[in-house]
Enzyme design. Structure first.
Site, short mmCIF file in Angstrom:
data_model
loop_
_atom_site.label_atom_id
_atom_site.label_comp_id
_atom_site.label_asym_id
_atom_site.label_seq_id
_atom_site.Cartn_x
_atom_site.Cartn_y
_atom_site.Cartn_z
N TYR A 85 5.85 -10.04 7.29
CA TYR A 85 5.62 -8.61 7.47
C TYR A 85 5.96 -8.23 8.91
O TYR A 85 5.81 -9.05 9.82
CB TYR A 85 4.14 -8.26 7.25
N ASP A 115 0.82 -1.22 0.00
CA ASP A 115 0.00 0.00 0.00
C ASP A 115 0.85 1.26 0.00
O ASP A 115 2.03 1.23 0.33
CB ASP A 115 -0.88 0.02 1.26
#
Lengths: 245, 245
Positions: free
Chosen positions: B111, B53
């Site tokens: 992540y 993103d």
């Protein structure tokens, strides 16, 4: 008069360093003083533990100031963090005895310097580390750190001109930590001369690269001249971690 | 045709995310593709392991592309790192078999998400952590992480509309590390749905704040609706650490 001690964290990238220059808001001191004026209505001069250079960061810079303000410590903390730019944070506000002086009372400091040692640069650490492409010999660097530790006349590791003040300092420890390609050098000492950490670090790096022999350190201590020491490495990889009182 | 695999580190702050939008250089993909065109003269489309993103960072994003260029891997690495902006670094260039596909062949990813938990904000970590002022109950958060681990239908932890594709994923581990005020949450899994890490993290935080009970996780798995989960926390504290093949 109250005597207030501030502990300050800052990202030095946008600033010309700690020390106020005229009315500029481009220094850490200047910016904090103008925010204190907003807060108290008083013209306040803050005393820092020492200067930091343009671009150098701090995790725990310390300063004190006198005020007649009757704000609580909590009110000061919240006002300052609201009105200071977000690359500057007051992490602590403490009430001190009248005689506390942030510069004269310093017992020691810790600085950290970061070296990114890889052929390839770093995107994420680019603002907080110095990129050294060639392989560094960590063992030689550790040896250099040992030689620097202890009580010495560090005049040869500073940008000072001749001075009457003592340039003897004691380095308690230089800790070297490795996190992947990132090398962290922590310098703990009772005091540091102008540019001393950056010149020691430049010397340690040149020793690690094989450009200088480890023995150069003994020579610099003996001859007391800057000439033979390494370059002054960039300020943006240097952090003032903590000030001891 | 050669099939080249790139490993990419980036500071996502200035970018609209991974995925190319028109001719914009404001995306990671767009910027790398235009630099590859400079390098090879060819119009190259790169295949990323997945999107990130706007604002999200990467320590080890992976992409591949086909080319007839006869530059060596070393030449590619040095050209790309010379002409890419300094918030983007190619850390590895590898020659792959023709069938290697950076998205289809993904076996898993890691992540990390960073939470700054202190009443006082952070200057130095402000671009890479999410500030939570109120005290977090770490034990409850650990419990939430345990409940999220394993194989589940994660549709309720994503921003996806109904989909025919499977939304079952396996989270191998969520590791929680504490460095002073900074909390690091590492998510290792075989795949992550759209916004899944940020919604899981938002839910874990609301559980840590006592706003949601730990049992909400079982309910979200059972009812398969997003509604009860926590907010989607900001992208700037999220890092794609590694892609596994």
């Amino acid at each position: 008069m109250r005597n207030i001690k501030l502990t300050i964290e800052y990202d030095g990238r946008r600033y010309l360093g700690w020390q106020r220059l005229g009315d500029s808001d481009k220094t850490i001191q200047g910016k904090i003083e103008s925010t204190l004026k907003q807060m108290t209505g008083e013209t306040i001069e803050i005393i820092g533990s020492g200067r930091t250079d343009a671009g150098t960061h701090a995790r725990g810079q310390v300063a004190n100031f006198k005020t007649t303000s009757d704000l609580t410590r909590e009110q000061m903390l919240s006002f300052l963090n609201r009105y200071l730019p977000n690359d500057m944070v007051i992490t602590k506000v403490e009430e001190m005895p009248e005689r506390f002086h942030a510069r004269y009372n310093v017992k020691g400091k810790q600085y950290s310097y970061y070296v990114w040692n890889s052929e390839v640069p770093t995107a994420l650490e680019r603002h907080t580390s110095f990129h050294v492409k060639q392989a560094l010999d960590l063992e030689k660097m550790q040896l250099a750190c040992q030689k620097l530790t202890g009580q010495h006349d560090f005049i040869g590791f500073s940008s000072l001109k001749k001075t009457k003040k003592s340039t003897v300092r004691t380095i308690e420890a230089i800790n070297v930590n490795q996190y992947g390609n990132l090398l962290e050098f922590q310098f703990v000492g009772d005091g540091f001369l102008y540019n001393m950490v950056r010149i020691m670090m430049g010397t340690i790096i040149e020793i690690g690269l094989g450009k200088l022999p480890v023995e150069v350190i003994d020579e610099i201590f003996a001859k007391k001249v800057r000439q033979q020491a390494g370059e002054t490495v960039p300020a943006h990889a240097l952090f003032l971690d903590e000030v001891y009182y």
